[in-house]
Design an enzyme around this catalytic site. Structure first.
Site, PDB file in Angstrom:
ATOM      1  CG  PHE A 245      -1.705  -1.267   1.397  1.00  0.00           C
ATOM      2  CD1 PHE A 245      -2.651  -1.679   0.479  1.00  0.00           C
ATOM      3  CD2 PHE A 245      -1.455  -2.079   2.505  1.00  0.00           C
ATOM      4  CE1 PHE A 245      -3.348  -2.876   0.662  1.00  0.00           C
ATOM      5  CE2 PHE A 245      -2.144  -3.273   2.685  1.00  0.00           C
ATOM      6  CZ  PHE A 245      -3.089  -3.676   1.756  1.00  0.00           C
ATOM      7  N   GLY A 471       0.150  -8.319  -3.178  1.00  0.00           N
ATOM      8  CA  GLY A 471      -1.189  -8.792  -2.833  1.00  0.00           C
ATOM      9  C   GLY A 471      -2.221  -8.374  -3.858  1.00  0.00           C
ATOM     10  NE  ARG A 633      -7.824  -7.268 -22.824  1.00  0.00           N
ATOM     11  CZ  ARG A 633      -6.951  -7.875 -23.627  1.00  0.00           C
ATOM     12  NH1 ARG A 633      -5.930  -7.194 -24.122  1.00  0.00           N
ATOM     13  NH2 ARG A 633      -7.102  -9.138 -23.929  1.00  0.00           N
ATOM     14  CB  ILE A 634     -11.219  -5.795 -16.275  1.00  0.00           C
ATOM     15  CG1 ILE A 634     -11.801  -4.385 -16.056  1.00  0.00           C
ATOM     16  CG2 ILE A 634     -11.102  -6.560 -14.956  1.00  0.00           C
ATOM     17  CD1 ILE A 634     -10.913  -3.436 -15.272  1.00  0.00           C
ATOM     18  CG  ASN A 636      -8.494 -12.391 -12.585  1.00  0.00           C
ATOM     19  OD1 ASN A 636      -9.670 -12.423 -12.184  1.00  0.00           O
ATOM     20  ND2 ASN A 636      -7.624 -13.330 -12.280  1.00  0.00           N
ATOM     21  CE  LYS A 706      -7.553   4.918 -19.213  1.00  0.00           C
ATOM     22  NZ  LYS A 706      -8.771   5.738 -18.996  1.00  0.00           N
ATOM     23  N   GLY A 707      -4.772  -0.089 -14.958  1.00  0.00           N
ATOM     24  CA  GLY A 707      -4.364  -0.321 -13.566  1.00  0.00           C
ATOM     25  C   GLY A 707      -5.427   0.124 -12.592  1.00  0.00           C
ATOM     26  CD  GLU A 710      -1.761   3.740  -6.152  1.00  0.00           C
ATOM     27  OE1 GLU A 710      -1.442   3.777  -7.344  1.00  0.00           O
ATOM     28  OE2 GLU A 710      -1.110   4.302  -5.254  1.00  0.00           O
TER      29      GLU A 710
HETATM   30 MO1  MOS Z   1       1.292   2.716  -3.847  1.00  0.00          MO
HETATM   31  S1  MOS Z   1       1.013   4.229  -2.440  1.00  0.00           S
HETATM   32  O1  MOS Z   1       2.109   3.563  -5.105  1.00  0.00           O
HETATM   33  O2  MOS Z   1       2.247   1.526  -3.150  1.00  0.00           O
END
Ligand code: MOS
Length: 745
Positions: A245, A471, A633-634, A636, A706-707, A710
């Protein structure tokens, strides 16, 4: 599952799941080696000043104690602060543990007791006597506001505030509708399941380091620079990380201390932090936002001002992107943004899931709700009225932006139309019910990442890159991508990560890993596929003769002609015929310079929250969240959904629970344990509904990804605060919204 089903896009379970739930997956503090010693950190009891004397005699005399290190006695290491800089740290002078007698913050490591067991080391640490020459400290963020200043140097990768554009002050004065407010977010602390730990295995001058880190490359560079070691003598692993995180982006003092002790004693050493020792450590900085908005009669924004002040330490200027999201989302004709830092005698704050964004977005999205109320306008309609079609901060089009679809699909699923704009109008029993919404936004980036693919004679594929899986599901999505590229099943693919000898990758952070490592693995697999096809002529009968990579497909462990599937050869048969034990390819993916120059790329979300507020207890329950996400795109849907759920849960914690309190007399974080620092527990979490809207993006990354590590946290706290306003008619501008605040008349 049909054998020929593609894995990418399918909701596959985590390939590392069984190892994790059975305990077979080793974490940094679980690598054992004969003769391993244990270090325990002694922290400073004062926030500022100098160590006057340190008496380690009683600790050293304890049977089982091997050594006590302090600034009076430590092996040689670099003395220049620049050597301690790392890949992602902010400008400044990073902490040099045990370097001299100076104390910069309470809990700063000042000694390391090394013993035969953790328990002996911990007890001996209690026998170390330290006297200090304390100086007056300042840890009070609220009182420091007047001396906040612009950062003296920019942190790499953090944009300066955009604009200014037009005359925001004048436009604000002239606007028929206006609001202004101060929005505060408390200090929050990282509490990953796995506390930070490092095990250093010492082998005749060579070090094998098992570190809790989000990027082995970062630890490797730090250790070699600080201790003057050669890269070939140090190998860093972090195959499993129990939650990062952002807490594990930078190398931390436990890594320094473990390596220092191992080199000094020529023994293997582990340094593990306890939960309370995680607190004088990386945290999200306390942040204040000053926002004012002015709008025309039709709801169009005329003026926006947003200034943020964040806490930092005296030694480093921690910076994050707090304010730019505001003008990015709404592109007002006149705006003025600012970002200042207030240095305090505290540890350097650090990155925490979407650093900066949940703070600034809480402010702007609360302010938009206030403006909508002032105008008698639906909050969602106000967002749509001010929808930015382009990135006016950068004067560039978006690679893709399906935020409108997020609003629409999310509102429908949530039942936004049943919201009564009159606060406090819905009551069930002794609870008032409220509905609120907010927008979320975060970067979509690609970073330079390399990957290798190796096929063995038995037809098994191994893919490898140095990136971590903290994770997020990286092992799983990379396995899916590799399996599809060569037509294999997940079980026929092994993914190796987080070893500093593997092809280079940056830290896992910033939500960039899926797009970057994913593309690198795919590119390596494609290169391998071409090489394999070029060897197919060795197969008797030459079934694939004359076919190029575009004429074939990889499916069911075979290469077959697209035109005539009868013409095929198994991967194993090709390897055998060509007498190959292994075939490998390595590729590197870089950010596309054309995209970087011409476009802006972000992920977006629309978050809808339903809360119930207990009139008598002041307790808030978040009974429903709908989070509609546009993130390209997802790969998974299962692991993706779990990322968003995690972000939403943290958003709930941020809005209702999480707050680190400082005793300014002692200059110390006080609630440094899980009993008094409340993170959401199961009883705090109710219905969370995640929707991924369809978003095609051909420019952000090679795979259209795109990820989404966060984006789930961004906007969640604002949606909840807005829902609480709808339930109670009261506006809470300071997080967390704890029962005492709700009860206060
Ligand atoms: Mo994240 S705050 O870039 O591990």
């Amino acid at each position: 599952m049909l054998r020929n089903d593609p894995h990418v896009g399918a909701p596959r379970s985590r390939v590392d799941g069984p190892a994790k739930v059975t305990g077979a997956a080793p974490y940094a503090a679980e690598f054992n080696t004969p003769g391993l010693l244990h270090g325990y950190v002694v922290g400073s009891a004062i926030a500022k000043g100098k160590i006057a004397s340190i008496d380690v005699a009683a600790a050293e005399a304890l049977p089982g104690v091997v050594a006590v290190f302090s600034h009076k006695k430590r092996p040689a290491g670099a003395w220049r602060a620049a050597k301690y800089r790392d890949d992602v740290g902010p400008p400044g002078k990073p902490l040099r543990p045990l370097y001299n007698a100076d104390i910069h913050y309470s809990g700063q490591p000042i000694a390391l007791v090394v013993a035969e067991s953790f328990e002996i080391a911990r007890y001996a640490a209690s026998l170390v006597k330290v006297s200090y020459r304390a100086e007056a400290h300042d840890t009070d963020f609220r009182a420091s506001r007047g001396r906040a200043a612009n950062p003296s140097r920019k942190r790499n990768g953090i944009p300066a505030p955009a604009g200014p554009e037009g005359d925001a002050e004048k436009a604000q004065r002239a606007a028929p509708f206006k609001i202004a407010g101060e929005y505060r977010i408390a200090t929050e602390h990282h509490n990953p399941m796995e506390p930070h730990a490092t095990t250093v295995v010492y082998d005749g001058g060579k070090l094998t380091i098992h570190d809790k880190i989000q990027g082995v490359t970062n630890s490797l560079g730090y250790v070699t620079r600080v201790f003057g070691l050669r890269e070939e003598d140090v190998r860093v692993f972090s195959p499993f990380v129990g939650g990062g995180f952002g807490s594990g982006l930078r190398p931390h003092h436990q890594l320094f201390l473990a390596v220092m002790a191992a080199l000094g004693l020529k023994r293997s050493v582990r340094v593990e932090l306890t939960r309370d020792q995680m607190f004088p450590f990386v945290h999200r900085p306390e942040t204040l936002n000053l926002v004012s908005l002015g709008a025309d009669h039709d709801g169009r924004l005329a003026a926006m001002r947003h200034e943020a002040i964040g806490a930092t330490s005296r030694i480093e200027e921690h910076q994050e992107a707090v304010v730019n999201w505001s003008s990015l989302l709404y592109a007002p004709p006149a705006f003025d943004l600012g970002y200042k830092l207030a240095p305090l005698d505290i540890p350097t704050p650090g990155d925490m899931r979407a650093p900066g964004a949940p703070l600034g977005v809480f402010a702007i999205e609360s302010a938009m709700d206030e403006l909508a109320e002032a105008m008698g306008m639906d909050p969602l309609a106000l967002r749509l009225r001010n929808y930015a079609e382009r990135d006016e901060n950068e004067d560039a089009p978006f690679t893709s932006k399906e935020l409108r679809a997020c609003y629409q699909v999310g509102a429908e699923r949530f039942g936004w139309s049943r919201r009564n704009p009159v606060p406090g109008s819905l009551r069930e029993g002794r609870e008032r019910v409220g509905l609120g919404m907010a927008t979320g936004v975060w970067d979509a980036q690609v970073t330079t990442t390399s990957a290798r693919a190796v096929l063995d004679a038995g037809g098994r594929l191994e893919v490898a890159t140095a990136t971590a899986d903290i994770g997020t599901g990286t092992y799983t999505i990379l396995t899916q991508i590799a399996a599809d590229a060569l037509g294999l099943e997940l079980e026929e693919v092994t993914t190796n990560l987080a070893d500093s000898t593997l092809p280079k990758a940056p830290v896992q952070g910033g939500s960039w890993t899926a797009a970057s490592a994913g593309a690198a693995v795919q590119a390596a697999c494609r290169a391998l596929a071409k090489r394999l096809l070029s060897q197919a002529g060795a197969v008797p009968g030459k079934p694939l003769a004359g076919l190029s990579i575009d004429d074939v497909r990889f499916v069911g462990g075979r290469i077959e002609s697209r035109e005539d599937p009868a013409k095929s050869a198994t991967l194993k048969a090709i390897m055998a015929a060509a007498e190959l034990d292994r075939l490998e390819a390595e590729e590197t993916v870089r950010p596309n310079p054309l995209t970087l120059a011409r476009y802006s790329s972000y992920t977006h979300s629309a978050v809808f929250a339903e809360v119930r507020v207990d009139d008598e207890l002041g307790q808030v329950r978040v009974t429903r969240i709908v989070s509609a996400i546009a993130a390209g795109r997802i790969l998974n849907p299962k692991t993706a959904r779990s990322q968003i759920i995690g972000g939403v849960v943290w958003g709930i914690g941020m809005s209702l629970h999480e707050e680190t309190l400082t005793d300014h007399k002692l200059g110390r974080f006080m609630n440094h344990n899980l009993a008094e620092y409340h993170v959401p527990a199961n009883a705090d979490i109710h219905d969370i509904d995640v929707i991924f809207v369809d978003e095609r993006d051909e420019r952000t990354s090679p795979m259209g990804v795109k990820g989404l590590g966060e984006i789930g946290i961004v906007g969640t706290a604002a949606a909840i605060a807005n829902a609480i306003h709808n339930a109670t008619g009261r506006r809470f501008r300071s997080l967390p919204i704890t029962p005492d605040k709700v009860m206060r008349p």
